[in-house]
Design a protein around this motif. Sequence first.
Motif, mmCIF file in Angstrom:
data_model
loop_
_atom_site.group_PDB
_atom_site.id
_atom_site.type_symbol
_atom_site.label_atom_id
_atom_site.label_comp_id
_atom_site.label_asym_id
_atom_site.label_seq_id
_atom_site.Cartn_x
_atom_site.Cartn_y
_atom_site.Cartn_z
ATOM 1 N N VAL A 1 0.854 -1.183 0.000
ATOM 2 C CA VAL A 1 0.000 0.000 0.000
ATOM 3 C C VAL A 1 0.892 1.235 0.000
ATOM 4 C CG1 VAL A 1 -1.742 1.305 1.264
ATOM 5 C CG2 VAL A 1 -1.861 -1.187 1.209
ATOM 6 N N HIS B 1 -4.344 -0.646 -12.481
ATOM 7 C CA HIS B 1 -4.589 -0.343 -11.062
ATOM 8 C C HIS B 1 -5.262 1.026 -10.925
ATOM 9 C CE1 HIS B 1 -3.199 -0.864 -6.746
ATOM 10 N NE2 HIS B 1 -3.702 0.358 -6.750
ATOM 11 N N GLY C 1 -9.289 2.009 -10.190
ATOM 12 C CA GLY C 1 -9.538 2.877 -9.043
ATOM 13 C C GLY C 1 -10.511 3.989 -9.367
ATOM 14 N N CYS D 1 -2.478 4.705 -2.845
ATOM 15 C CA CYS D 1 -3.519 3.779 -2.408
ATOM 16 C C CYS D 1 -4.255 4.265 -1.166
ATOM 17 C CB CYS D 1 -2.920 2.406 -2.097
ATOM 18 S SG CYS D 1 -2.032 1.637 -3.467
ATOM 19 N N ALA E 1 -9.293 -1.522 -2.986
ATOM 20 C CA ALA E 1 -7.989 -2.175 -2.857
ATOM 21 C C ALA E 1 -8.146 -3.698 -2.802
ATOM 22 C CB ALA E 1 -7.286 -1.667 -1.600
#
Length: 279
Positions: free
Chosen positions: A184, A254, A258, A188, A234
Amino acid sequence: MIHRLVASAAGGLTANTFLLVLFPVVTIPLLFYETTYSMARIWYINETFAHGFLVFPVSVWLLYSNRACLTSLAVHSDPKKIILALPVLLGWIVGIAASIDVVQQVCMITAILLAVYAFVGNQVFRAVLFPLLLLYFAVPVGQSLISPLMQFTANFTIRMVEVSGIPVYQDGLSFVLPSGSWSVVEECSGVRYLIASLFLGTIYAYLFYASIGKRIIFILISLVLPVFANGLRAFGIVMIGHHTGMEHAVGTDHLLYGWLFFGVMIFTLFYVGSFWRDE
């Protein structure tokens, strides 16, 4: 010029009342141009605060859209009340001396509100207070939330992975699954989602709710929801990566997943909130 505007507004001309409110919103950031530049620079270099470019235009638009409601309100201008801004000006000077940008920025926004109050009086000021308070979103604060939000996201994700039955080993903000390793990082933390959600949720609450209670509840939900939603985001990314052999949900994917997840969350929040909207 200010005195002429005051006199016209006192005569009941809505357009000039709007101009009285708009005058400090436009001129004070120009007078405090170094402070304004310090904010704009952070908006530009840090994506977390990119919404700052929208704050002043949105606030002005809300004030403009509310101008018809000012017709029945009496303007009680008292330029002497501008003396209330002296402690704020002192705070701004202290912020410069101590090189604390956020102090300068908060003082500048506060000076705008006090100037509007001096120009229009209590009645009009209460009517335009919400759009003016929105200007505080222009101040780029929230960096202190990154570390605790990172820790929450890591712990939340790991607990969810454990619940799913997949073995996981945690080492601080990093954790290892049979399929690969995860960590993380600052991106994040979800702080950008949190700030964006709070900003959009505040605007939505103002536009669609008349009750102060409803507005406060919706804003609080806009504040809390993205924290847990980011944890689910996540966890979802980790699951996609795990079940695809780390081929998806990494790198550019990623970030894409998100923002897609954030868009779905905001749409759902607004859709559910619409069931309780006021006419």
